[in-house]
Design an enzyme around this catalytic site. Structure first.
Site, PDB file in Angstrom:
ATOM      1  N   SER A  65       0.792  -1.234   0.000  1.00 55.21           N
ATOM      2  CA  SER A  65       0.000   0.000   0.000  1.00 55.21           C
ATOM      3  C   SER A  65       0.826   1.287   0.000  1.00 55.21           C
ATOM      4  CB  SER A  65      -0.941   0.026   1.200  1.00 55.21           C
ATOM      5  OG  SER A  65      -2.058  -0.778   0.934  1.00 55.21           O
ATOM      6  N   LYS A  68       0.545   3.258  -3.080  1.00 53.59           N
ATOM      7  CA  LYS A  68      -0.656   4.044  -3.392  1.00 53.59           C
ATOM      8  C   LYS A  68      -0.381   5.547  -3.417  1.00 53.59           C
ATOM      9  CE  LYS A  68      -3.746   0.548  -1.377  1.00 53.59           C
ATOM     10  NZ  LYS A  68      -4.475   0.140  -0.156  1.00 53.59           N
ATOM     11  N   TYR A 193      -2.164  -3.622 -10.907  1.00 53.43           N
ATOM     12  CA  TYR A 193      -2.194  -3.265  -9.477  1.00 53.43           C
ATOM     13  C   TYR A 193      -1.286  -4.185  -8.651  1.00 53.43           C
ATOM     14  CZ  TYR A 193      -4.036  -2.745  -4.713  1.00 53.43           C
ATOM     15  OH  TYR A 193      -4.151  -2.572  -3.355  1.00 53.43           O
ATOM     16  N   TYR A 245      -4.323   3.578   7.416  1.00 50.20           N
ATOM     17  CA  TYR A 245      -5.646   2.941   7.387  1.00 50.20           C
ATOM     18  C   TYR A 245      -6.542   3.536   8.481  1.00 50.20           C
ATOM     19  CZ  TYR A 245      -2.360  -0.542   5.479  1.00 50.20           C
ATOM     20  OH  TYR A 245      -1.359  -1.173   4.813  1.00 50.20           O
ATOM     21  N   VAL A 263       1.112  -3.696   3.866  1.00 47.06           N
ATOM     22  CA  VAL A 263       1.014  -4.970   4.598  1.00 47.06           C
ATOM     23  C   VAL A 263       2.298  -5.797   4.597  1.00 47.06           C
ATOM     24  CG1 VAL A 263      -1.464  -5.477   4.612  1.00 47.06           C
ATOM     25  CG2 VAL A 263      -0.103  -6.088   2.637  1.00 47.06           C
TER      26      VAL A 263
HETATM   27  N1  GLN Z   1      -1.519  -5.422  -2.285  1.00 44.97           N
HETATM   28  C1  GLN Z   1      -2.223  -5.299  -1.064  1.00 44.97           C
HETATM   29  C2  GLN Z   1      -3.714  -5.545  -1.269  1.00 44.97           C
HETATM   30  O1  GLN Z   1      -4.284  -5.035  -2.171  1.00 44.97           O
HETATM   31  C3  GLN Z   1      -1.990  -3.938  -0.491  1.00 44.97           C
HETATM   32  C4  GLN Z   1      -2.744  -3.729   0.791  1.00 44.97           C
HETATM   33  C5  GLN Z   1      -1.942  -3.092   1.870  1.00 44.97           C
HETATM   34  O2  GLN Z   1      -0.719  -2.971   1.836  1.00 44.97           O
HETATM   35  N2  GLN Z   1      -2.635  -2.730   2.908  1.00 44.97           N
HETATM   36  O3  GLN Z   1      -4.331  -6.252  -0.516  1.00 44.97           O
END
Ligand code: GLN
Length: 309
Positions: A65, A68, A193, A245, A263
């Site tokens: 994430s 992003k 993605y 988050y 994550v």
């Molecule tokens: N690639 C992960 C997902 O889409 C990214 C989520 C994250 O890092 N929180 O689930």
């Protein structure tokens, strides 16, 4: 930061490491489950080129994430803010990053912000290019510029592991397609993605990227404006309001640094005008943030009074 000391940073890493025992490595993407929960590394990159670090700083991890923020910067540059914010909102959700709930209950199909999966999928959808390969190449080249490192690439193992198991993200895409927020082939979007999330680097690279955001989009070495000031400002604002988050509020109160987690256990921090931070600590807390990474940032923020509030 009054004291640029590797030794002091090392002491903080040793102290923060204690809480890794209480965390858990993410394994819903099977390849991520192989990480060592006791790893913890940090790098801090200053505008004058100096870098301090502690832990196994060469260890690589995937952005997940954290990517992003970077894809958002690219898309704001590609499309302009009017176009982007017609398709994705600006408000925190208070829900977990992969939640589908508010997609149905709020403005139909329009994700609340670009830091949750639904919003990030829309952002990735907006990356310009002639094919998935071309769009991925554009994103990767942008990351090469931000990190000043052309060797950065994706981890094929993590990319295919996530591609095979991204059922929830596929569900989000189909929902978004139903509501005409996206209009591309879902498998292609998931391919792009998952590749974006699987871009791999170490915490030195991540600190360098955090520094560019901290410096309002300017390359600390060449002085070149890589990201327009306004775009860097929007990204940092999202890092504050949605970067951790549904723990972003608590993080803002306790730590007060624009930051984005993933994550895999990565956290990118940008202390405005001062320095960039890259952290890797794969043991996560119940909200999916690096448990020792947060502890480490708390120690840093308290010790050096880094909160921007
Ligand atoms: N690639 C992960 C997902 O889409 C990214 C989520 C994250 O890092 N929180 O689930």
């Amino acid at each position: 930061m009054p004291c640029r000391s590797n030794k002091e940073l090392n002491t903080m890493v040793i102290s923060a490491k204690e809480c890794t025992a209480k965390g858990k490595v993410a394994d819903y993407i099977p390849a991520l489950g192989k990480a060592n929960p006791h790893d913890l590394s940090i790098a801090i990159h200053f505008p004058d080129g100096e870098c301090i670090s502690a832990g196994d700083v060469q260890k690589k991890f995937t952005l997940q994430s954290v990517s992003k923020v970077i894809s958002l910067a690219l898309v704001l540059m590609d499309r302009g803010r009017g176009y982007v914010f017609e398709r994705v909102g600006m408000e925190p959700t208070g829900d977990p990053f992969n939640s589908i709930a508010k997609l149905e209950t709020m403005a139909p199909g329009k994700p609340l912000n670009p830091m949750i999966n639904a919003g990030a999928l829309v952002v990735t959808h907006m990356i310009k290019g002639t094919s998935v390969a071309d769009r991925f190449h554009r994103l990767l080249s942008f990351i090469h510029e931000l990190a000043n490192d052309k060797t950065i690439n994706l981890c094929e193992e993590v990319a295919s592991s996530e591609f095979e198991t991204a059922y929830l993200n596929r569900a989000l895409c189909f929902f978004l397609k139903q509501h005409q927020i996206i209009d591309e082939n879902v498998e292609e979007l998931i391919d792009l993605y998952t590749k974006q999330c699987s871009i791999e680097m170490n915490c030195l690279n991540l600190a360098r990227i955090g520094l560019v955001f901290a410096m309002d989009g300017r390359d600390p070495q060449s002085g070149r404006q890589i990201i327009p000031i306004d775009v860097a400002r929007i990204c940092k604002t999202f890092m504050v309001t949605c970067g951790m988050y549904n723990a972003s509020g608590e993080f803002a109160i306790k730590i007060g640094i624009p930051a984005k987690s993933g994550v895999s256990g990565g956290i990118m921090g940008s202390v405005p005008g001062k320095f960039g931070i890259g952290i890797f600590g794969p043991a996560l807390d119940e909200k999916g943030n690096s448990i020792a990474g947060i502890r480490l940032l708390e120690l840093l923020s308290k010790t050096y009074k880094l909160s921007m509030f």
